[in-house]
Design an enzyme around this catalytic site. Structure first.
Site, PDB file in Angstrom:
ATOM      1  N   HIS A  82       0.672  -1.218   0.027  1.00 13.27           N
ATOM      2  CA  HIS A  82      -0.041  -0.091   0.026  1.00 13.27           C
ATOM      3  C   HIS A  82       0.914   1.350   0.030  1.00 13.27           C
ATOM      4  CE1 HIS A  82      -3.528   2.294   1.047  1.00 13.27           C
ATOM      5  NE2 HIS A  82      -2.879   2.890   1.822  1.00 13.27           N
ATOM      6  N   ASP A 161     -14.695   3.659   6.944  1.00  9.77           N
ATOM      7  CA  ASP A 161     -13.705   4.430   6.620  1.00  9.77           C
ATOM      8  C   ASP A 161     -14.093   5.393   5.223  1.00  9.77           C
ATOM      9  OD1 ASP A 161     -10.758   5.202   6.352  1.00  9.77           O
ATOM     10  OD2 ASP A 161     -11.021   4.444   4.288  1.00  9.77           O
ATOM     11  N   ARG A 168     -13.843  13.708   6.460  1.00  8.08           N
ATOM     12  CA  ARG A 168     -12.628  14.412   6.784  1.00  8.08           C
ATOM     13  C   ARG A 168     -12.367  15.447   5.483  1.00  8.08           C
ATOM     14  NH1 ARG A 168      -9.182   9.313   7.599  1.00  8.08           N
ATOM     15  NH2 ARG A 168      -7.375  10.962   7.487  1.00  8.08           N
ATOM     16  N   SER A 183      -7.504   4.621   9.358  1.00  2.00           N
ATOM     17  CA  SER A 183      -8.004   4.244   7.930  1.00  2.00           C
ATOM     18  C   SER A 183      -6.958   3.354   7.139  1.00  2.00           C
ATOM     19  CB  SER A 183      -8.029   5.721   7.365  1.00  2.00           C
ATOM     20  OG  SER A 183      -8.003   5.613   5.824  1.00  2.00           O
ATOM     21  N   LYS A 187      -8.399  -1.068   6.375  1.00  2.00           N
ATOM     22  CA  LYS A 187      -8.310  -1.639   5.192  1.00  2.00           C
ATOM     23  C   LYS A 187      -7.287  -2.725   5.017  1.00  2.00           C
ATOM     24  CE  LYS A 187      -8.250   2.593   3.586  1.00  2.00           C
ATOM     25  NZ  LYS A 187      -8.445   3.902   2.973  1.00  2.00           N
TER      26      LYS A 187
HETATM   27  N1  URA Z   1      -4.829   6.935   2.864  1.00  2.00           N
HETATM   28  C1  URA Z   1      -5.975   6.540   3.281  1.00  2.00           C
HETATM   29  O1  URA Z   1      -6.441   5.423   2.975  1.00  2.00           O
HETATM   30  N2  URA Z   1      -6.378   6.933   4.436  1.00  2.00           N
HETATM   31  C2  URA Z   1      -5.876   8.304   4.808  1.00  2.00           C
HETATM   32  O2  URA Z   1      -6.357   8.739   5.990  1.00  2.00           O
HETATM   33  C3  URA Z   1      -4.968   8.787   4.280  1.00  2.00           C
HETATM   34  C4  URA Z   1      -4.520   8.020   3.165  1.00  2.00           C
END
Ligand code: URA
Length: 433
Positions: A82, A161, A168, A183, A187
């Site tokens: 990621h 999220d 946000r 966040s 995931k």
């Molecule tokens: N990427 C994400 O998945 N979440 C965040 O809060 C910031 C970057």
């Protein structure tokens, strides 16, 4: 329990309990707690940061808000990768095939992404006929057979999220380390892999503008992973200038293919090697960085890594001829070369602004409903440290608009040209695990 009391407790600096965080997140996902109260909670967190335990509890609440991937039918070692997001970031399209060529399994459900360019899915969709929606069974079969698949989210992963991130985004509460960590990690935990490689971007084009805050974010995510018995490796990498030469969806896929052919830009290639080698060492496939680099080089030279990309395109019904014939990608109507008005060294090349220019051309989305143009973008001929004469081509713009004056002026401002050669900034700052 009342949401307002929890918000006040957080504002006053008390540590919230599991029950309180559950009440907020569960209530929000179910539509019982309104946006305005969650907005106040998010803002409180920006001023009174989440403690380590709150970060962990919030992550778990978010994770449990939706479905999780079950990788038990995949034979072999499942890994995940990621990036916290950067301009021109096409790393997954190179690192995924490299890892797959060693037999590591990357079963990735990816997102589209807001911002300067699309996400990995949009980039892949620039390959004619490429399917990002596959039945889950086909997805797992593909990973078993060729070790690599990247598809859109067919499971309802971390709905909390999706709702929180959208809020946000419009309440100025994205840049909180605890919120970013929970966040991302909710995931990643939902994606099921045991080893998770996080590319934490640092610099002008990233959420984290300096190494100290990026390190704090990285440590927070590693700790959340450990508490869940996952191995998380966070690599802090340079995002002061765009990654590689291409910014824009199809252009970035072309650059990824070139890199897999061994013809990529030096710094971008170095990043892909560094990220891949961390997982190869972690999984015991290589014993040292030197061994990993030499084996990756071999996979590139023998075209085994490129073959993995070709297989993925084939399994996902895309046109594999794009690998040899780039004219099969969507083509922009116009190209414009931008020439330098100054002489000197490129001292900096503002990643964020270049990303913004790509978005103005149509390569990215402002809102999630926006349609993006897969053909347009920017090719950077000159980057940090390069010497430029007056009239040299700085970059080429691929556009479907005939008038690009605004973008052209902005791009000229992105290039900061000085007499002195700047100090080279390393590509990799630090590895945290
Ligand atoms: N990427 C994400 O998945 N979440 C965040 O809060 C910031 C970057």
């Amino acid at each position: 329990m009342r949401a307002v009391d929890i918000i006040i407790r957080k504002k006053q600096g008390y540590e919230l309990t599991k029950d309180e965080l559950h009440f907020l997140i569960d209530g929000y996902v179910k539509g019982i707690i309104p946006d305005y109260q969650i907005s106040a909670f998010l803002m409180a967190v920006c001023f009174v940061p989440l403690t380590e335990n709150e970060q962990y509890l919030l992550t778990m609440e978010m994770l449990q808000s939706g479905e999780q991937m079950d990788l038990s039918s995949i034979h072999g070692i499942c890994v995940d990768k990621h990036s916290t997001g950067g301009v021109g970031d096409k790393t997954t399209l190179v690192v995924g095939p490299i890892l797959a060529s060693f037999g590591l399994k990357l079963a990735k459900m990816s997102g589209r992404g807001l911002g300067h360019t699309g996400g990995t899915l949009d980039k892949l969709e620039s390959i004619p006929h490429f399917q990002i929606q596959l039945p889950v069974l086909d997805f797992y079969n593909q990973v078993n057979e060729i070790s690599l698949a990247v598809i859109g989210q067919s499971l309802n992963i971390v709905p909390a999220d999706k709702k929180l991130y959208a809020l946000r985004d419009v309440t100025g509460t994205v840049e909180s380390i605890g919120l970013i960590a929970s966040s991302i990690m909710s995931k990643k935990l939902a994606s099921g892999a045991h080893s998770i490689l996080l590319d934490v971007k640092v610099g002008d084009g990233a959420f984290m503008k300096d190494v100290i805050s990026a390190e704090e974010l990285a440590m927070a995510m590693v700790k959340i992973g450990k508490k869940n018995h996952r191995q998380v490796i966070a690599v802090l990498t340079n995002m002061e200038e765009p990654l590689g030469k291409m910014v824009g969806n199809s252009l970035e896929v072309i650059e990824a293919i070139e890199t897999l052919k061994g013809k990529g830009e030096k710094k971008f290639t170095e990043l892909c090697y560094a990220l891949s080698s961390e997982l190869l060492i972690e999984e015991g496939i290589c014993q040292s960085k030197e061994e990993a680099y030499s084996k990756i080089k071999e996979k590139i030279e023998t075209k085994e890594a490129l073959e993995k990309l070709r297989q993925m395109i084939q399994y996902q019904h895309g046109d594999t001829h794009v690998i040899e014939d780039y004219s099969l990608f969507p083509q922009a109507q116009y190209t414009f070369d931008i020439h330098s008005l100054k002489e000197g060294y490129v001292n900096s090349l503002h990643a964020q602004e270049i990303g913004h220019c790509a978005m103005l051309l149509g390569a990215g989305r402002k809102n999630k409903e926006d349609k993006i143009n897969l053909a347009v973008g920017i090719k950077l001929h000159k980057k940090q440290g390069d010497f430029i004469h007056i009239g040299d081509t700085l970059c080429t713009i691929y556009s479907d608009f005939e008038n690009i004056e605004e973008v052209q002026n902005k791009i000229l401002q992105c290039y900061q040209i000085e007499e002195e050669k700047p100090k080279e900034i390393p590509m990799i700052y630090k590895v945290i695990k």
